[in-house]
Write an enzyme that holds these catalytic residues in place. Structure first.
Site, PDB file in Angstrom:
ATOM      1  N   GLU A  29       0.747  -1.271  -0.061  1.00 60.59           N
ATOM      2  CA  GLU A  29      -0.071   0.027   0.088  1.00 60.59           C
ATOM      3  C   GLU A  29       0.890   1.166   0.110  1.00 60.59           C
ATOM      4  O   GLU A  29       1.906   1.264   0.383  1.00 60.59           O
ATOM      5  CB  GLU A  29      -0.676  -0.035   1.443  1.00 60.59           C
ATOM      6  CG  GLU A  29      -1.800  -1.041   1.526  1.00 60.59           C
ATOM      7  CD  GLU A  29      -2.650  -0.947   2.785  1.00 60.59           C
ATOM      8  OE1 GLU A  29      -3.187  -2.002   2.653  1.00 60.59           O
ATOM      9  OE2 GLU A  29      -2.292  -0.404   3.601  1.00 60.59           O
ATOM     10  N   CYS A  77       3.282   8.167   1.975  1.00 57.88           N
ATOM     11  CA  CYS A  77       3.420   7.020   3.001  1.00 57.88           C
ATOM     12  C   CYS A  77       3.646   5.996   2.312  1.00 57.88           C
ATOM     13  O   CYS A  77       2.845   5.295   1.353  1.00 57.88           O
ATOM     14  CB  CYS A  77       2.413   6.944   4.138  1.00 57.88           C
ATOM     15  SG  CYS A  77       2.814   5.836   5.029  1.00 57.88           S
ATOM     16  N   CYS A  98       4.128  -7.838   7.152  1.00 56.19           N
ATOM     17  CA  CYS A  98       5.136  -7.269   8.349  1.00 56.19           C
ATOM     18  C   CYS A  98       5.276  -8.527   9.370  1.00 56.19           C
ATOM     19  O   CYS A  98       4.170  -8.948   9.841  1.00 56.19           O
ATOM     20  CB  CYS A  98       4.840  -6.162   8.795  1.00 56.19           C
ATOM     21  SG  CYS A  98       5.791  -5.415  10.292  1.00 56.19           S
ATOM     22  N   CYS A 118       2.481  -6.102  15.524  1.00 61.82           N
ATOM     23  CA  CYS A 118       1.695  -5.131  16.740  1.00 61.82           C
ATOM     24  C   CYS A 118       0.333  -5.456  16.596  1.00 61.82           C
ATOM     25  O   CYS A 118      -0.335  -5.532  15.714  1.00 61.82           O
ATOM     26  CB  CYS A 118       2.072  -3.684  15.774  1.00 61.82           C
ATOM     27  SG  CYS A 118       3.707  -3.427  15.742  1.00 61.82           S
ATOM     28  N   CYS A 140      -2.207  -3.182  14.459  1.00 62.21           N
ATOM     29  CA  CYS A 140      -2.204  -3.085  13.082  1.00 62.21           C
ATOM     30  C   CYS A 140      -2.998  -4.093  12.196  1.00 62.21           C
ATOM     31  O   CYS A 140      -2.279  -5.366  12.479  1.00 62.21           O
ATOM     32  CB  CYS A 140      -0.520  -2.977  13.131  1.00 62.21           C
ATOM     33  SG  CYS A 140      -0.143  -2.884  11.123  1.00 62.21           S
ATOM     34  N   SER A 186       7.973   4.325  16.404  1.00 59.40           N
ATOM     35  CA  SER A 186       6.527   4.230  17.207  1.00 59.40           C
ATOM     36  C   SER A 186       6.751   3.675  18.469  1.00 59.40           C
ATOM     37  O   SER A 186       7.051   2.585  18.666  1.00 59.40           O
ATOM     38  CB  SER A 186       6.058   2.752  16.393  1.00 59.40           C
ATOM     39  OG  SER A 186       6.015   3.286  14.816  1.00 59.40           O
ATOM     40  N   LEU A 187       6.284   4.454  19.462  1.00 59.42           N
ATOM     41  CA  LEU A 187       6.558   4.009  20.848  1.00 59.42           C
ATOM     42  C   LEU A 187       5.438   3.570  21.369  1.00 59.42           C
ATOM     43  O   LEU A 187       5.454   2.382  21.953  1.00 59.42           O
ATOM     44  CB  LEU A 187       7.172   5.325  21.617  1.00 59.42           C
ATOM     45  CG  LEU A 187       7.521   5.197  23.066  1.00 59.42           C
ATOM     46  CD1 LEU A 187       8.861   4.393  22.927  1.00 59.42           C
ATOM     47  CD2 LEU A 187       7.751   6.366  23.952  1.00 59.42           C
ATOM     48  N   HIS A 188       4.248   4.184  21.412  1.00 66.35           N
ATOM     49  CA  HIS A 188       2.910   3.855  21.909  1.00 66.35           C
ATOM     50  C   HIS A 188       2.773   3.320  23.177  1.00 66.35           C
ATOM     51  O   HIS A 188       1.830   3.132  23.712  1.00 66.35           O
ATOM     52  CB  HIS A 188       2.328   2.565  21.112  1.00 66.35           C
ATOM     53  CG  HIS A 188       2.708   2.964  19.421  1.00 66.35           C
ATOM     54  ND1 HIS A 188       2.157   3.966  18.885  1.00 66.35           N
ATOM     55  CD2 HIS A 188       2.749   2.310  18.491  1.00 66.35           C
ATOM     56  CE1 HIS A 188       2.482   3.930  17.827  1.00 66.35           C
ATOM     57  NE2 HIS A 188       2.893   2.906  17.435  1.00 66.35           N
ATOM     58  N   CYS A 225      -2.835   1.507   8.147  1.00 66.20           N
ATOM     59  CA  CYS A 225      -1.773   0.619   7.586  1.00 66.20           C
ATOM     60  C   CYS A 225      -2.296  -0.863   7.340  1.00 66.20           C
ATOM     61  O   CYS A 225      -2.844  -1.799   8.304  1.00 66.20           O
ATOM     62  CB  CYS A 225      -0.579   0.713   8.150  1.00 66.20           C
ATOM     63  SG  CYS A 225       0.492  -0.452   7.961  1.00 66.20           S
TER      64      CYS A 225
HETATM   65  S1  SF4 Z   1       2.720  -1.159  13.036  1.00 66.68           S
HETATM   66 FE1  SF4 Z   1       4.094  -1.130  11.482  1.00 66.68          FE
HETATM   67  S2  SF4 Z   1       6.053  -2.501  12.558  1.00 66.68           S
HETATM   68 FE2  SF4 Z   1       3.854  -3.091  13.635  1.00 66.68          FE
HETATM   69  S3  SF4 Z   1       2.898  -4.551  12.470  1.00 66.68           S
HETATM   70 FE3  SF4 Z   1       2.232  -2.714  11.532  1.00 66.68          FE
HETATM   71  S4  SF4 Z   1       3.543  -2.417   9.918  1.00 66.68           S
HETATM   72 FE4  SF4 Z   1       4.427  -3.887  11.245  1.00 66.68          FE
END
Ligand code: SF4
Length: 345
Positions: A90, A103, A110, A114, A117, A216-218, A335
């Site tokens: 994407e 982006c 991936c 996470c 996501c 990406s801390l979160h 994403c």
């Molecule tokens: S947030 Fe980024 S690093 Fe985490 S699973 Fe999604 S694409 Fe991967």
């Protein structure tokens, strides 16, 4: 057959000289491959047909293709792109008053998993080649001119995938995007976002010190971060802080922390307090991001009241905090949502 854009200029020169061509031809071919982004060997009109045939017989040259487009009411555009082997990634174009940002993805799928996501739910497919990374930026620049009437101004490597697990190809692509043989874009207009791959952060500081870094801390609480980002188990907050100190010392750059506010998960005042403590270790800017709710996860967006209290706390501690409004809420802008749908079909 090998992808010709995996060859460096030196490797291409060696190949051509071994096959009886003059060395300067390699630079001409290289210019077609990158600066002119030639769709195929046949379009390389200032080289002989014999050389074009030599390339055709020894290499492949395949570009990514647009498979679907979604346009949001806020004018952001999301593209589903198909790779030469049938996999999908994407790319999102985001216009604002003074810029057009793209982006881009760094991997198909991936491995980071996470919890919030949609891409994480797909699993890892493969790394993108330098050519596939470059294609996204080149294509975005053409789309920006066609759709918004202005050149692409910024690139964020924040789409599908963990870029620092594809560091070598990212490094090659960045050199060409910022170099004269490619798009000659200022590195200051490019930001790479990582989930926190510590060795990769140190490598980036050495290889691409002018590129911006976002993390990406979160959560700044170890146990909580492990729950929503499995990478935190091997790349602890302590280890991450060491890598970020190294990064800052070697580049002089401020680090951006991305903080996705998840309702009832990481949005309490205690979370804000721990974040403020963690941020004292190096110069940072904090981007608070509103969550795009989606069918792949159980998380919800923080209430406005909770969000305001969280941000006020950080501001009182003299932190630089910005709220990033979600773009493309009416399309599959989070994403991985669009590619995930396509993969399930
Ligand atoms: S947030 Fe980024 S690093 Fe985490 S699973 Fe999604 S694409 Fe991967």
């Amino acid at each position: 057959m090998q992808d010709i854009r995996d060859e460096s200029l030196m490797q291409l020169t060696d190949f051509l000289v071994k096959n009886g061509e003059q060395a300067f031809r390699a630079r001409q071919v290289y210019e077609w491959l990158w600066k002119k982004n030639a769709p195929d060997f046949a379009s390389m009109t200032n080289i002989s047909s014999a050389l074009r045939q030599l390339l055709q017989n020894n290499y492949r040259l395949q570009h990514i293709k647009v498979a679907a487009e979604q346009i949001s009411k806020d004018q952001s555009r999301k593209y589903l792109l198909q790779l030469h082997d049938g996999h999908y990634i994407e790319m999102v174009l985001i216009p604002s008053s003074d810029r057009v940002t793209v982006c881009i993805s760094s991997q198909a799928g991936c491995a980071m998993a996470c919890a919030f996501c949609a891409t994480g739910a797909m699993g890892f497919v493969r790394n993108l080649s330098a050519g596939e990374l470059y294609d996204q930026v080149y294509m975005a620049n053409e789309l920006a001119q066609k759709c918004y009437g202005s050149h692409l101004s910024n690139v964020v490597i924040m789409g599908m995938g963990e870029p620092l697990l594809n560091a070598d190809n990212i490094n090659v692509a960045l050199n060409i995007i910022t170099g004269r043989e490619g798009m000659a874009m200022s590195p200051a207009r490019i930001t790479l976002s990582t989930a926190g791959v510590c060795e990769g952060i140190k490598q980036l500081a050495q290889e691409q010190p002018k590129i911006g870094l976002a993390v990406s801390l979160h959560s700044a609480i170890q146990s909580k971060r492990e729950q929503i980002m499995p990478i935190a188990k091997s790349q602890s907050l302590v280890k991450l802080a060491d890598a970020l100190k190294y990064y800052h010392q070697n580049t002089g750059q401020r680090i951006t922390f991305e903080y996705l506010l998840l309702g009832g998960i990481n949005d309490s005042l205690e979370d804000a307090k721990q974040l403020a403590v963690y941020c004292r270790q190096f110069p940072v800017k904090i981007n608070i991001i509103e969550y795009n709710e989606n069918s792949h996860t159980v998380f919800t967006r923080s209430s406005q009241q909770q969000r305001d209290a969280f941000m006020s706390y950080l501001e009182e501690k003299n932190m630089i905090v910005q709220l990033r409004h979600s773009k493309g809420c009416d399309i599959d802008a989070a994403c991985g949502q669009l590619a995930n749908k396509k993969c399930k079909k």
